[in-house]
Design an enzyme around this catalytic site. Sequence first.
Site, short mmCIF file in Angstrom:
data_model
loop_
_atom_site.label_atom_id
_atom_site.label_comp_id
_atom_site.label_asym_id
_atom_site.label_seq_id
_atom_site.Cartn_x
_atom_site.Cartn_y
_atom_site.Cartn_z
N GLY A 90 0.91 -1.33 -0.03
CA GLY A 90 0.01 -0.03 0.11
C GLY A 90 1.29 1.31 0.34
O GLY A 90 1.91 1.81 -0.47
N SER A 122 6.03 -5.66 -0.72
CA SER A 122 5.62 -4.27 -0.92
C SER A 122 5.96 -3.04 0.07
O SER A 122 7.62 -3.14 0.60
CB SER A 122 4.48 -3.21 -1.86
OG SER A 122 4.79 -2.11 -2.51
N ALA A 123 5.17 -2.11 0.19
CA ALA A 123 5.46 -1.15 1.72
C ALA A 123 5.88 -2.34 3.08
O ALA A 123 6.45 -2.22 3.29
CB ALA A 123 4.09 -0.93 2.05
N HIS A 159 9.36 -3.02 -6.67
CA HIS A 159 9.18 -2.43 -8.42
C HIS A 159 9.88 -1.61 -9.27
O HIS A 159 9.21 -0.69 -9.48
CB HIS A 159 7.63 -1.43 -7.95
CG HIS A 159 6.51 -2.06 -6.95
ND1 HIS A 159 5.78 -3.45 -7.25
CD2 HIS A 159 5.78 -1.31 -5.53
CE1 HIS A 159 5.28 -3.37 -5.69
NE2 HIS A 159 5.14 -2.16 -5.04
N GLU A 194 9.54 -7.07 -10.40
CA GLU A 194 8.60 -7.69 -9.73
C GLU A 194 8.52 -9.38 -9.90
O GLU A 194 8.96 -9.67 -10.51
CB GLU A 194 7.38 -7.26 -10.88
CG GLU A 194 6.77 -6.38 -10.84
CD GLU A 194 6.18 -4.94 -9.76
OE1 GLU A 194 5.38 -5.36 -9.79
OE2 GLU A 194 6.37 -5.57 -8.48
#
Length: 235
Positions: A90, A122-123, A159, A194
């Site tokens: 997020g 991700s985060a 990413h 990714e």
Amino acid sequence: MKSILIASTSTVHGSGYLEYLLDELKLHFKSAQEILFIPYARPGGISHDEYTKTVSKAFEKIEKTVKGLHEYENPKKAIQNAQAIFVGGGNTFVLVNQLYKNDVLTAIKSAVTSGTPYLGTSAGSNICGLTMNTTNDMPIVYPPSFKTLGLVPFNINPHYLDPIPGSTHMGETRETRIKEFHAYNTQPVIGLREGSWLEVKDDSLKLKGTLDARIFEFGKAPYEIETNTDLEFLK
């Protein structure tokens, strides 16, 4: 023994949520029946309950149950008692702000360094580094500090995107932004593409997945490392 997966993303093109990682997660979480999920990043403005339901559906495929940290009255105690921890993606600023607000960063680090299996995407991967300063996210809130878990001795750029040949985009590339970071900071940065992840098993640290990663070290030209490379040299 530390057991950590630091994944660039939760979803790769053409697959469902966490689908590309499920075989790996069966092994990673083999000792846990219930996963404690931290939904604080709240991607796309969805509620913590909705986010937790999405994660639960994915883990049902490997016969694991999920409970959100927001469901507990005492988040520190929940982390201390967790069989396993997953921090989803997020907005990293939102995530880190909430972790500081609930005073749980130290509890997470203590649990993970004591052997609680951890997954970040991700985060949730960004916060495994020394700081969150190499996030791609907009600073929509202001956390008390940019210091994060420091589970690995470098920063992470999830990413990671390579420049597109012939593109007319005039903004900065990811490589340019990381070089700007190194104008003021000296820790290494790993650009995770990714579908790639870092695997930490006690003192072992390796790049996993099908793609290479890009390494940025202070004062050096960026370079590529192949999957399955041992990253001990960055410690």
